[in-house]
Scaffold this active site. Structure first.
Site, short mmCIF file in Angstrom:
data_model
loop_
_atom_site.label_atom_id
_atom_site.label_comp_id
_atom_site.label_asym_id
_atom_site.label_seq_id
_atom_site.Cartn_x
_atom_site.Cartn_y
_atom_site.Cartn_z
N GLY A 71 18.51 17.60 50.94
CA GLY A 71 18.10 17.93 52.29
C GLY A 71 16.61 17.77 52.54
CB THR A 72 13.60 18.67 50.57
OG1 THR A 72 13.88 20.07 50.52
CG2 THR A 72 12.10 18.46 50.68
CG ASN A 151 18.03 28.55 55.98
OD1 ASN A 151 17.54 28.23 57.07
ND2 ASN A 151 17.29 28.96 54.97
CB SER A 199 21.61 19.45 50.48
OG SER A 199 21.22 19.44 49.14
CG HIS A 201 22.60 22.45 46.49
ND1 HIS A 201 22.24 23.78 46.51
CD2 HIS A 201 21.65 21.80 47.22
CE1 HIS A 201 21.14 23.93 47.21
NE2 HIS A 201 20.76 22.74 47.66
CB CYS A 327 13.27 27.23 49.99
SG CYS A 327 14.68 26.13 49.75
#
Length: 382
Positions: A71-72, A151, A199, A201, A327
């Site tokens: 994603g980043t 999130n 992403s 995961h 994060c």
């Protein structure tokens, strides 16, 4: 002591079938997908098949899926490449205050390069309105980046309406769908999305693999330079085992499964609130209180209960939850999401926790967790 994992917004355990697929690929398909020999062709076939599965899941063309490290990278690619390649058309960008750091940090960097970024403030449910975007939109706006689902609090933004608003404007539309992909029904064509980040995961796939959807009608330069992989849009040898595992995770989370998960997760949220109410616990929900948010995310404000103390007590009792985004979990700074929603002086910043569900959680686990949390809260308030 058996642990109960309720931090699935941070990451999810890989599904058994994902592990099996990846294991098979590691042993039997080690070729480089750019090679023209037998081994390379086998790897290329897996790459193409996986891309097709993933493209279909969001109603995209196969050629519009670019595999990334997650994603980043996808967020950075969409934002930086769009801004730097279109600055001759304007240097104004719109985003919102509750975005993930993978969006906010690139925005801050662009500001040092002379770009002007408008950060929209959400309402107290964490939602950005299409009217806010319309009001902020200017002739020199070149990019709008609004996350699909938050999130930390589970708020879902009006992506389709924002996409429709931008149809006759020069601005490209990007959405960070890392937390929504795998639980929400996403259609990039119907929602008029130009760029979408994911992403693996977050939906029981492997870490360090994701994709960026790039609308074929919108063109941005490659962000990572090097070889000609991903049709010259992302250099670097493709990670075939991880990509195959990602495709398997997407196959598992088909439309029926997504619907089942949403319904199950919502029942978990209702059960937690019901037990806490019955136990006389003082609490409020940060974010959506109905089924229109991300149902796997529940953010609770427990007045007077320091989150670090509660998290530690729960961890010692065998329950894994979090105080917000993984994060920034090690940061001493309060949640920027809750700050945006309630203000920097709100007690919610220090007295809120995030519970997030996954496909393997059961109602029995949820009840066990909630009863233990209620017991700890009572102990801390006496």
């Amino acid at each position: 002591m058996g642990y109960i994992y309720l931090d699935n917004a941070a990451t999810t355990p890989m599904a058994d079938s994902v592990i099996d697929v990846m294991h098979d690929q590691m042993i039997n398909n080690f070729g480089n997908a750019s090679s023209t020999n037998y081994y390379g062709r086998r790897a290329r076939q897996v790459l193409d098949d996986s891309r097709h599965i993933i493209a279909q899941s969001i109603n995209a063309k196969d050629s519009e899926i670019v595999f990334t490290s997650g994603g980043t990278e996808s967020d950075n690619t969409a934002i930086m490449s769009t801004a730097l390649s279109r600055q001759n058309l304007g240097k104004h960008i719109i985003t919102d205050q509750t975005e993930h750091e993978a969006v906010l940090r690139p925005m801050e960097y662009l500001e040092t390069l002379g770009f002007e970024v408008t950060y929209l403030k959400p309402n107290e449910k964490g939602v950005i309105s299409v009217e806010q975007v319309e009001e902020a939109l200017r002739d020199d706006t070149i990019l709008v980046s609004i996350m699909y689902g938050n999130n930390e609090v589970g708020a879902v933004n009006p992506i389709k309406e924002i996409g429709e608003l931008l149809q006759d404007h020069q601005a490209y539309f990007h959405t960070d769908a890392v937390q929504a992909f795998g639980t929400e029904d996403i259609d990039v064509k119907a929602e008029h999305i130009d760029f979408l980040s994911t992403s693996a995961h977050k939906l029981n796939g492997p870490k360090f693999i994701g994709f960026l959807y790039e609308n074929a009608d919108k063109h941005i330069p490659s962000y990572i330079r090097g070889g000609d992989q991903e049709t010259k849009r992302r250099a670097g040898t493709e990670n075939i085992p991880a990509i195959a595992g990602f495709a398997e995770a997407v196959k598992i989370a088909d439309d029926d499964e997504k619907k089942r998960r949403r319904e199950t997760y919502y029942s978990f949220k209702q059960k937690i609130q019901s037990i806490l109410t019955e136990q006389g616990i003082n609490f409020e929900v940060n974010g959506p209180t109905d089924a229109h948010g991300l149902n796997h995310v529940l953010n609770l404000y427990l007045p007077g209960i320091e989150k670090s103390v509660l998290l530690t007590r729960l961890d010692l009792e065998g329950f894994a939850i979090s105080g917000g985004s993984a994060c920034t979990a090690g940061s001493l700074e309060p949640s920027h999401v809750l700050t945006a929603m309630f203000g920097e002086n709100s007690p919610r910043l220090n007295d809120s926790i995030r519970i997030s569900f996954g496909k393997d959680n059961t109602m029995e686990e949820v009840e066990k967790f909630t009863n233990k949390m209620a017991e700890i809260v009572k102990d801390l308030t006496n």
